[in-house]
Scaffold this motif. Structure first.
Motif, mmCIF file in Angstrom:
data_model
loop_
_atom_site.group_PDB
_atom_site.id
_atom_site.type_symbol
_atom_site.label_atom_id
_atom_site.label_comp_id
_atom_site.label_asym_id
_atom_site.label_seq_id
_atom_site.Cartn_x
_atom_site.Cartn_y
_atom_site.Cartn_z
ATOM 1 N N ASP A 1 -8.416 4.850 0.920
ATOM 2 C CA ASP A 1 -9.001 3.559 1.277
ATOM 3 C C ASP A 1 -8.528 3.113 2.657
ATOM 4 O O ASP A 1 -9.307 2.531 3.431
ATOM 5 N N GLY B 1 -1.834 -4.966 2.377
ATOM 6 C CA GLY B 1 -3.272 -5.125 2.510
ATOM 7 C C GLY B 1 -3.832 -6.167 1.570
ATOM 8 O O GLY B 1 -3.132 -6.696 0.693
ATOM 9 N N ASP C 1 -13.939 -6.724 -5.795
ATOM 10 C CA ASP C 1 -14.394 -5.418 -6.278
ATOM 11 C C ASP C 1 -13.342 -4.334 -6.087
ATOM 12 O O ASP C 1 -13.602 -3.161 -6.397
ATOM 13 N N GLY C 2 -12.182 -4.711 -5.546
ATOM 14 C CA GLY C 2 -11.118 -3.742 -5.329
ATOM 15 C C GLY C 2 -11.180 -3.018 -4.003
ATOM 16 O O GLY C 2 -10.352 -2.137 -3.734
ATOM 17 N N GLN C 3 -12.141 -3.381 -3.151
ATOM 18 C CA GLN C 3 -12.255 -2.716 -1.852
ATOM 19 C C GLN C 3 -11.177 -3.221 -0.905
ATOM 20 O O GLN C 3 -10.932 -4.434 -0.802
ATOM 21 N N LEU C 4 -10.526 -2.302 -0.203
ATOM 22 C CA LEU C 4 -9.531 -2.686 0.801
ATOM 23 C C LEU C 4 -10.258 -3.265 2.006
ATOM 24 O O LEU C 4 -11.039 -2.568 2.655
ATOM 25 N N ILE C 5 -10.000 -4.536 2.312
ATOM 26 C CA ILE C 5 -10.730 -5.202 3.391
ATOM 27 C C ILE C 5 -9.839 -5.556 4.582
ATOM 28 O O ILE C 5 -10.344 -5.924 5.640
ATOM 29 N N LEU D 1 0.837 -1.197 0.000
ATOM 30 C CA LEU D 1 0.000 0.000 0.000
ATOM 31 C C LEU D 1 0.876 1.252 0.000
ATOM 32 O O LEU D 1 1.887 1.321 0.698
ATOM 33 N N ASP E 1 -3.199 4.721 -2.037
ATOM 34 C CA ASP E 1 -4.161 3.896 -1.292
ATOM 35 C C ASP E 1 -4.632 4.571 -0.009
ATOM 36 O O ASP E 1 -5.437 4.000 0.726
ATOM 37 N N ARG F 1 -7.308 -6.745 -0.932
ATOM 38 C CA ARG F 1 -8.494 -6.174 -1.546
ATOM 39 C C ARG F 1 -9.405 -7.298 -2.006
ATOM 40 O O ARG F 1 -8.927 -8.385 -2.368
ATOM 41 N N ASP F 2 -10.715 -7.059 -2.004
ATOM 42 C CA ASP F 2 -11.650 -8.076 -2.463
ATOM 43 C C ASP F 2 -11.797 -8.013 -3.988
ATOM 44 O O ASP F 2 -11.101 -7.246 -4.670
#
Length: 233
Positions: free
Chosen positions: A118, A143, A148-152, A111, A115, A145-146
């Motif tokens: 996010d 990190g 969909d590109g979301q940082l989880i 990251l 980033d 990401r899922d």
């Protein structure tokens, strides 16, 4: 728990990791006045100070912090002056990761500045501790990401006392918990720390449920200290 009074020199560094970091690998972030130092406030919130503070020390602390702000004091032993207010005390635990089994994780992404938005969103959701837009300058952050590109999930490195690297900002989005993501990132960040010849460590509060995870992973409790949050007059 190891006895810090008789700790070997390598472990003794963890008694005061803020000043050790600011005099060492993080010297470029130091803002100093007299015997008081702090991180550049755009980067981190931590202060270094003697346990016994004189009147001059309190004045320097106020000058560095600015009026009507808050400061965190670690292991303070001298009385609090008039007009300063103790807001709360956190029982802080220090864990050595000397026995942590570290390993890189190819699925983790590095990251960086792009980033940050996010990362700040995830920090706001999970509240793992102080984190600002420039905190990523302190070390390596990883990190997941899922689809969909979301940082989880994320974790990274904060303080750098000589010979050590602090694993911090361990955060997993509520809907992504229970998948072992935090443990994977802790081992991956730890692998980076070990790879440069240092030893991982971390802080947590005594009431943090994540303590059980850290202990299962091999972290050893080496110190307990009171962290006081005070209001500056």
């Amino acid at each position: 728990m190891a006895d810090m009074a008789d700790a070997p020199p390598a472990l003794e560094v963890l008694r005061d990791p803020v000043s050790q970091s600011l005099r060492g690998p993080h010297a470029r972030f130091a803002r100093t006045r007299g015997r008081i130092s702090r991180y550049d406030p755009a980067v981190s919130v931590f202060y270094a100070h003697p346990a016994e503070l004189t009147g001059d020390d309190w004045a320097d602390l106020r000058a560095l912090a600015g009026p009507d702000s808050t400061v965190g004091l670690r292991g303070r032993r001298s009385p609090i002056p008039e007009h300063w207010t103790l807001l709360r005390t956190v029982r802080l635990l220090v864990f050595s990761g000397a026995e942590l089994h570290t390993r890189p994780d190819d699925a983790a992404v590095v990251l960086g500045p792009n980033d940050t938005d996010d990362m700040l969103t995830l920090i706001a959701q999970t509240q793992p501790g102080p984190f600002t837009r420039r905190t990523i300058e302190l070390g390596r952050y990883l990190g997941f990401r899922d689809e969909d590109g979301q940082l989880i999930a994320m974790a990274g490195e904060r303080m750098r006392p000589p010979g050590w690297g602090e694993i911090s900002a361990v955060a997993t989005a509520p809907h992504a918990r229970g998948q072992g993501l935090a443990g994977r990132l802790i081992r991956a960040v730890g692998a980076h720390i070990v790879g440069r010849g240092d030893t991982p460590f971390l802080h947590t509060s005594a009431d943090n449920p994540a303590r059980a995870l850290y202990e299962r992973m091999g972290f050893e409790l080496v110190d307990e200290v009171g962290l006081e949050i005070l209001s500056v007059p």
